[in-house]
Design a protein around this motif. Sequence first.
Motif, PDB file in Angstrom:
ATOM      1  N   ILE A   3     -59.792  16.965 -30.471  1.00  0.00           N
ATOM      2  CA  ILE A   3     -58.346  16.988 -30.210  1.00  0.00           C
ATOM      3  C   ILE A   3     -57.946  18.343 -29.636  1.00  0.00           C
ATOM      4  N   GLN A   4     -58.488  19.414 -30.204  1.00  0.00           N
ATOM      5  CA  GLN A   4     -58.153  20.746 -29.695  1.00  0.00           C
ATOM      6  C   GLN A   4     -58.556  20.888 -28.232  1.00  0.00           C
ATOM      7  N   ALA A   5     -59.717  20.393 -27.878  1.00  0.00           N
ATOM      8  CA  ALA A   5     -60.167  20.460 -26.484  1.00  0.00           C
ATOM      9  C   ALA A   5     -59.220  19.682 -25.578  1.00  0.00           C
ATOM     10  N   ALA A   6     -58.736  18.542 -26.059  1.00  0.00           N
ATOM     11  CA  ALA A   6     -57.794  17.741 -25.270  1.00  0.00           C
ATOM     12  C   ALA A   6     -56.490  18.499 -25.066  1.00  0.00           C
ATOM     13  N   PHE A   7     -55.983  19.168 -26.119  1.00  0.00           N
ATOM     14  CA  PHE A   7     -54.757  19.960 -25.978  1.00  0.00           C
ATOM     15  C   PHE A   7     -54.962  21.072 -24.957  1.00  0.00           C
ATOM     16  N   ASN A   8     -56.087  21.765 -25.049  1.00  0.00           N
ATOM     17  CA  ASN A   8     -56.356  22.878 -24.134  1.00  0.00           C
ATOM     18  C   ASN A   8     -56.418  22.385 -22.688  1.00  0.00           C
ATOM     19  N   ALA A   9     -57.067  21.251 -22.485  1.00  0.00           N
ATOM     20  CA  ALA A   9     -57.214  20.705 -21.140  1.00  0.00           C
ATOM     21  C   ALA A   9     -55.891  20.202 -20.584  1.00  0.00           C
ATOM     22  N   ALA A  10     -54.962  19.838 -21.468  1.00  0.00           N
ATOM     23  CA  ALA A  10     -53.687  19.253 -21.037  1.00  0.00           C
ATOM     24  C   ALA A  10     -52.593  20.288 -20.840  1.00  0.00           C
ATOM     25  N   ALA A  11     -52.908  21.570 -20.974  1.00  0.00           N
ATOM     26  CA  ALA A  11     -51.899  22.607 -20.736  1.00  0.00           C
ATOM     27  C   ALA A  11     -51.303  22.410 -19.346  1.00  0.00           C
ATOM     28  N   ASN A  12     -50.007  22.512 -19.241  1.00  0.00           N
ATOM     29  CA  ASN A  12     -49.240  22.251 -18.016  1.00  0.00           C
ATOM     30  C   ASN A  12     -49.211  20.763 -17.652  1.00  0.00           C
ATOM     31  N   GLY A  13     -49.616  19.900 -18.589  1.00  0.00           N
ATOM     32  CA  GLY A  13     -49.613  18.471 -18.335  1.00  0.00           C
ATOM     33  C   GLY A  13     -49.290  17.710 -19.605  1.00  0.00           C
ATOM     34  N   ALA A  14     -49.905  16.532 -19.750  1.00  0.00           N
ATOM     35  CA  ALA A  14     -49.615  15.675 -20.897  1.00  0.00           C
ATOM     36  C   ALA A  14     -50.894  15.267 -21.602  1.00  0.00           C
ATOM     37  N   CYS A  15     -50.793  15.128 -22.916  1.00  0.00           N
ATOM     38  CA  CYS A  15     -51.889  14.628 -23.739  1.00  0.00           C
ATOM     39  C   CYS A  15     -51.351  13.419 -24.501  1.00  0.00           C
ATOM     40  N   ILE A  16     -51.926  12.272 -24.235  1.00  0.00           N
ATOM     41  CA  ILE A  16     -51.500  11.051 -24.911  1.00  0.00           C
ATOM     42  C   ILE A  16     -52.522  10.728 -25.992  1.00  0.00           C
ATOM     43  N   LEU A  17     -52.047  10.617 -27.229  1.00  0.00           N
ATOM     44  CA  LEU A  17     -52.920  10.306 -28.362  1.00  0.00           C
ATOM     45  C   LEU A  17     -52.746   8.837 -28.725  1.00  0.00           C
ATOM     46  N   PRO A  18     -53.741   8.015 -28.469  1.00  0.00           N
ATOM     47  CA  PRO A  18     -53.637   6.596 -28.813  1.00  0.00           C
ATOM     48  C   PRO A  18     -53.480   6.404 -30.320  1.00  0.00           C
ATOM     49  N   ALA A  19     -53.067   5.212 -30.704  1.00  0.00           N
ATOM     50  CA  ALA A  19     -52.949   4.891 -32.118  1.00  0.00           C
ATOM     51  C   ALA A  19     -54.301   5.047 -32.797  1.00  0.00           C
ATOM     52  N   GLY A  20     -54.260   5.540 -34.013  1.00  0.00           N
ATOM     53  CA  GLY A  20     -55.475   5.753 -34.784  1.00  0.00           C
ATOM     54  C   GLY A  20     -55.274   6.924 -35.719  1.00  0.00           C
ATOM     55  N   THR A  21     -56.214   7.136 -36.623  1.00  0.00           N
ATOM     56  CA  THR A  21     -56.161   8.260 -37.555  1.00  0.00           C
ATOM     57  C   THR A  21     -57.171   9.311 -37.126  1.00  0.00           C
ATOM     58  N   TYR A  22     -56.683  10.530 -36.903  1.00  0.00           N
ATOM     59  CA  TYR A  22     -57.502  11.640 -36.450  1.00  0.00           C
ATOM     60  C   TYR A  22     -57.664  12.615 -37.617  1.00  0.00           C
ATOM     61  N   LEU A  23     -58.878  12.764 -38.130  1.00  0.00           N
ATOM     62  CA  LEU A  23     -59.129  13.644 -39.263  1.00  0.00           C
ATOM     63  C   LEU A  23     -59.347  15.070 -38.778  1.00  0.00           C
ATOM     64  N   VAL A  24     -58.673  16.025 -39.422  1.00  0.00           N
ATOM     65  CA  VAL A  24     -58.811  17.435 -39.042  1.00  0.00           C
ATOM     66  C   VAL A  24     -59.126  18.272 -40.281  1.00  0.00           C
ATOM     67  N   SER A  25     -59.825  19.372 -40.055  1.00  0.00           N
ATOM     68  CA  SER A  25     -60.137  20.299 -41.148  1.00  0.00           C
ATOM     69  C   SER A  25     -59.728  21.725 -40.803  1.00  0.00           C
ATOM     70  N   ALA A  26     -59.017  21.890 -39.673  1.00  0.00           N
ATOM     71  CA  ALA A  26     -58.505  23.190 -39.247  1.00  0.00           C
ATOM     72  C   ALA A  26     -57.203  22.956 -38.492  1.00  0.00           C
ATOM     73  N   SER A  27     -56.434  24.016 -38.311  1.00  0.00           N
ATOM     74  CA  SER A  27     -55.166  23.900 -37.588  1.00  0.00           C
ATOM     75  C   SER A  27     -55.397  23.473 -36.149  1.00  0.00           C
ATOM     76  N   LEU A  28     -54.545  22.586 -35.659  1.00  0.00           N
ATOM     77  CA  LEU A  28     -54.520  22.226 -34.245  1.00  0.00           C
ATOM     78  C   LEU A  28     -53.460  23.081 -33.565  1.00  0.00           C
ATOM     79  N   LEU A  29     -53.830  23.750 -32.469  1.00  0.00           N
ATOM     80  CA  LEU A  29     -52.925  24.654 -31.774  1.00  0.00           C
ATOM     81  C   LEU A  29     -52.525  24.048 -30.438  1.00  0.00           C
ATOM     82  N   TYR A  30     -51.220  23.879 -30.217  1.00  0.00           N
ATOM     83  CA  TYR A  30     -50.784  23.362 -28.928  1.00  0.00           C
ATOM     84  C   TYR A  30     -50.298  24.508 -28.046  1.00  0.00           C
TER      85      TYR A  30
END
Length: 199
Positions: free
Chosen positions: A1-28
């Motif tokens: 997810i973090q890689a997707a946010f980084n790649a989507a800078a200046n654009g959009a990141c669409i997260l489909p329905a589902g449960t995304y498990l995280v163990s660290a902060s996600l930074l947008y």
Amino acid sequence: IQAAFNAAANGACILPAGTYLVSASLLYPGKIKIIGVGDGNSGTVIKVKTGTALTTPVLCSSDWYNNATTCGNPVAISDIKIDGNNATSGLSAYGFVAMNFWSSFENISISNVAGDGFLFTAHSRNGTHITNTCVEPRIRGIQVRTSGGHGIHIKDDANPLNSCTDGFLEDCIVTGNGLKGIFIEMGPGWLVAGNHVYG
């Protein structure tokens, strides 16, 4: 997810329905749109992994996290659920932290976090007040159910200037929090309407 946010800078990141498990902060980053599927428990859910004991936010501004001296660029984040899963620890384990000007945060559900549910702040992670302003946020349709801190917190001590001003806080539901339901430290120009605070 973090890689997707980084790649989507200046654009959009669409997260489909589902449960995304995280163990660290996600930074947008700034200048991003993050769009989920707002369908309750069956929509887009960012959930802290069981046993993590996360002491930092589940989702937050990269500018805030990295102690920037100015706020982040505009963002639009909508239709996601953040579930701390009672796997966060301490009052700095916020559900969501925003430090962006001209931004919108809509239809975001936050539950089971140890700190504030939704924090909009003029202070970076180390507590330093930014040198500019993060004005005119649109905070709408936020639900905070069960947090150890404030439900929704607008944090700004006005030193050296009023930064969190002229915002819109509307149609939110806040319940079951350890501190205040809605706490606005700096309120010039804010429209606060249609919110339901209880429990």
